[in-house]
Design a protein around this motif. Structure first.
Motif, PDB file in Angstrom:
ATOM      1  N   ARG A  79      34.666   3.840 -11.263  1.00 41.02           N
ATOM      2  CA  ARG A  79      34.639   4.802 -12.368  1.00 41.02           C
ATOM      3  C   ARG A  79      34.796   4.066 -13.696  1.00 41.02           C
ATOM      4  N   ALA A  80      34.054   4.520 -14.694  1.00 36.17           N
ATOM      5  CA  ALA A  80      34.197   3.968 -16.040  1.00 36.17           C
ATOM      6  C   ALA A  80      35.541   4.405 -16.624  1.00 36.17           C
ATOM      7  N   PHE A  81      36.112   3.559 -17.449  1.00 41.67           N
ATOM      8  CA  PHE A  81      37.340   3.939 -18.143  1.00 41.67           C
ATOM      9  C   PHE A  81      36.989   4.933 -19.239  1.00 41.67           C
ATOM     10  N   PRO A  82      37.773   5.992 -19.392  1.00 43.35           N
ATOM     11  CA  PRO A  82      37.460   6.983 -20.425  1.00 43.35           C
ATOM     12  C   PRO A  82      37.487   6.345 -21.813  1.00 43.35           C
ATOM     13  N   LEU A  83      36.558   6.772 -22.654  1.00 46.54           N
ATOM     14  CA  LEU A  83      36.523   6.330 -24.047  1.00 46.54           C
ATOM     15  C   LEU A  83      37.400   7.278 -24.852  1.00 46.54           C
ATOM     16  N   THR A  84      38.405   6.735 -25.511  1.00 42.89           N
ATOM     17  CA  THR A  84      39.316   7.551 -26.305  1.00 42.89           C
ATOM     18  C   THR A  84      39.400   6.984 -27.719  1.00 42.89           C
ATOM     19  N   MET A  85      39.938   7.804 -28.619  1.00 46.23           N
ATOM     20  CA  MET A  85      40.026   7.411 -30.012  1.00 46.23           C
ATOM     21  C   MET A  85      41.390   7.775 -30.574  1.00 46.23           C
ATOM     22  N   THR A  86      41.945   6.860 -31.372  1.00 48.50           N
ATOM     23  CA  THR A  86      43.113   7.159 -32.194  1.00 48.50           C
ATOM     24  C   THR A  86      42.721   6.815 -33.626  1.00 48.50           C
ATOM     25  N   TYR A  87      43.481   7.332 -34.579  1.00 50.19           N
ATOM     26  CA  TYR A  87      43.125   7.073 -35.976  1.00 50.19           C
ATOM     27  C   TYR A  87      44.355   7.073 -36.864  1.00 50.19           C
ATOM     28  N   VAL A  88      44.202   6.424 -38.019  1.00 53.19           N
ATOM     29  CA  VAL A  88      45.178   6.462 -39.099  1.00 53.19           C
ATOM     30  C   VAL A  88      44.421   6.925 -40.328  1.00 53.19           C
ATOM     31  N   LEU A  97      38.800   9.601 -59.923  1.00 54.49           N
ATOM     32  CA  LEU A  97      37.755  10.269 -59.143  1.00 54.49           C
ATOM     33  C   LEU A  97      38.273  10.829 -57.823  1.00 54.49           C
ATOM     34  N   CYS A  98      39.501  10.525 -57.513  1.00 52.84           N
ATOM     35  CA  CYS A  98      40.094  10.946 -56.244  1.00 52.84           C
ATOM     36  C   CYS A  98      39.160  10.636 -55.073  1.00 52.84           C
ATOM     37  N   ASN A  99      38.696   9.377 -55.024  1.00 54.91           N
ATOM     38  CA  ASN A  99      37.762   8.977 -53.962  1.00 54.91           C
ATOM     39  C   ASN A  99      38.260   7.743 -53.219  1.00 54.91           C
ATOM     40  N   ASN A 100      39.567   7.622 -53.057  1.00 58.19           N
ATOM     41  CA  ASN A 100      40.095   6.428 -52.405  1.00 58.19           C
ATOM     42  C   ASN A 100      40.811   6.726 -51.089  1.00 58.19           C
ATOM     43  N   GLY A 101      40.375   7.778 -50.403  1.00 60.86           N
ATOM     44  CA  GLY A 101      40.905   8.045 -49.071  1.00 60.86           C
ATOM     45  C   GLY A 101      40.320   7.068 -48.057  1.00 60.86           C
ATOM     46  N   SER A 102      40.994   6.942 -46.931  1.00 65.07           N
ATOM     47  CA  SER A 102      40.475   6.049 -45.893  1.00 65.07           C
ATOM     48  C   SER A 102      40.864   6.557 -44.511  1.00 65.07           C
ATOM     49  N   VAL A 103      40.085   6.149 -43.547  1.00 62.07           N
ATOM     50  CA  VAL A 103      40.362   6.432 -42.137  1.00 62.07           C
ATOM     51  C   VAL A 103      40.052   5.154 -41.362  1.00 62.07           C
ATOM     52  N   VAL A 104      40.967   4.774 -40.466  1.00 61.04           N
ATOM     53  CA  VAL A 104      40.753   3.637 -39.573  1.00 61.04           C
ATOM     54  C   VAL A 104      40.775   4.176 -38.150  1.00 61.04           C
ATOM     55  N   MET A 122      25.799  11.354 -36.951  1.00 60.25           N
ATOM     56  CA  MET A 122      24.517  11.253 -37.660  1.00 60.25           C
ATOM     57  C   MET A 122      24.242   9.825 -38.125  1.00 60.25           C
ATOM     58  N   LEU A 123      25.279   9.132 -38.584  1.00 59.34           N
ATOM     59  CA  LEU A 123      25.172   7.736 -39.006  1.00 59.34           C
ATOM     60  C   LEU A 123      26.269   6.936 -38.313  1.00 59.34           C
ATOM     61  N   TRP A 124      25.916   5.747 -37.845  1.00 64.25           N
ATOM     62  CA  TRP A 124      26.863   4.907 -37.121  1.00 64.25           C
ATOM     63  C   TRP A 124      27.030   3.583 -37.848  1.00 64.25           C
ATOM     64  N   GLN A 125      28.208   2.985 -37.714  1.00 67.69           N
ATOM     65  CA  GLN A 125      28.473   1.671 -38.291  1.00 67.69           C
ATOM     66  C   GLN A 125      29.329   0.867 -37.330  1.00 67.69           C
ATOM     67  N   SER A 126      29.303  -0.469 -37.504  1.00 71.52           N
ATOM     68  CA  SER A 126      30.074  -1.328 -36.611  1.00 71.52           C
ATOM     69  C   SER A 126      31.529  -1.464 -37.052  1.00 71.52           C
ATOM     70  N   SER A 127      31.821  -1.173 -38.312  1.00 72.98           N
ATOM     71  CA  SER A 127      33.195  -1.261 -38.802  1.00 72.98           C
ATOM     72  C   SER A 127      33.964   0.004 -38.451  1.00 72.98           C
ATOM     73  N   ARG A 128      35.208  -0.176 -38.041  1.00 68.61           N
ATOM     74  CA  ARG A 128      36.053   0.966 -37.697  1.00 68.61           C
ATOM     75  C   ARG A 128      36.781   1.527 -38.907  1.00 68.61           C
ATOM     76  N   VAL A 129      36.580   0.907 -40.089  1.00 64.74           N
ATOM     77  CA  VAL A 129      37.268   1.299 -41.311  1.00 64.74           C
ATOM     78  C   VAL A 129      36.313   2.083 -42.212  1.00 64.74           C
ATOM     79  N   PHE A 130      36.769   3.233 -42.681  1.00 63.65           N
ATOM     80  CA  PHE A 130      36.016   4.059 -43.627  1.00 63.65           C
ATOM     81  C   PHE A 130      36.841   4.144 -44.906  1.00 63.65           C
ATOM     82  N   ASN A 131      36.325   3.580 -45.996  1.00 60.24           N
ATOM     83  CA  ASN A 131      37.020   3.568 -47.278  1.00 60.24           C
ATOM     84  C   ASN A 131      36.292   4.445 -48.293  1.00 60.24           C
TER      85      ASN A 131
END
Length: 160
Positions: A79-88, A97-104, A122-131
């Motif tokens: 069996r494949a290991f389940p893919l899970t996600m955590t975030y900060v 501009l109040c545009n400096n939020g981030s999610v990791v 809809m759009l994918w990226q290789s970095s796990r950081v969204f600034n």
């Protein structure tokens, strides 16, 4: 007749997805061959079995045109290991501009490498950081190298 069997394990947790390929590698068998993964209860002419369920003891055999059976091999799809996600999540501060939020995002399980999305896939990226995220609600998810995805998680970014 002598056979071997190769397996491909389940690629995503939500499907059977495993495969077993049986090959006659020796002996005096006369083609055409029939193949079985259930100890000879059912037979098929093709040597590839698809969508095999994980954690089942598959007893693999072949039979030739004269009814001579091969050795039996035990195989199991893993069996494949389940893919899970955590975030900060970090809310915007009171910048002009109040545009400096981030999610990791952090992915676990599945089959790395991972890709990450904050637009519900809809759009994918290789970095796990969204600034530089503005206040809003976004759907984040992770996809592994097999195309398996986490359930999207809704994250609200606020401006303080």
């Amino acid at each position: 007749m002598v056979i071997n069997a190769t397996t491909t394990n389940q690629s995503c947790c939500n499907n059977n997805g495993g495969t077993i390929t049986v090959n006659v590698i020796g002996g005096n068998g006369i083609p055409p061959y029939q193949y079985s993964i259930d100890c000879g209860l059912t037979w098929q002419s093709g040597n590839v079995f698809t969508n095999v369920a994980p954690f089942t003891d598959n007893i693999v055999e072949a039979i030739d045109d004269y009814g001579h059976e091969s050795n039996a091999i035990h195989t199991t799809i893993l069996r494949a290991f389940p893919l899970t996600m955590t975030y900060v999540e970090t809310d915007c501060n009171n910048s002009p501009l109040c545009n400096n939020g981030s999610v990791v995002l952090t992915g676990n399980g599945g089959t790395p490498p991972y890709q990450y999305s904050y637009l519900n896939g809809m759009l994918w990226q290789s970095s796990r950081v969204f600034n530089n995220i503005r206040p809003n609600r976004f759907l984040f998810n992770i996809k592994d190298s097999n195309g398996c995805q986490t359930t999207p998680v809704s994250i609200q970014i606020y401006c303080h």
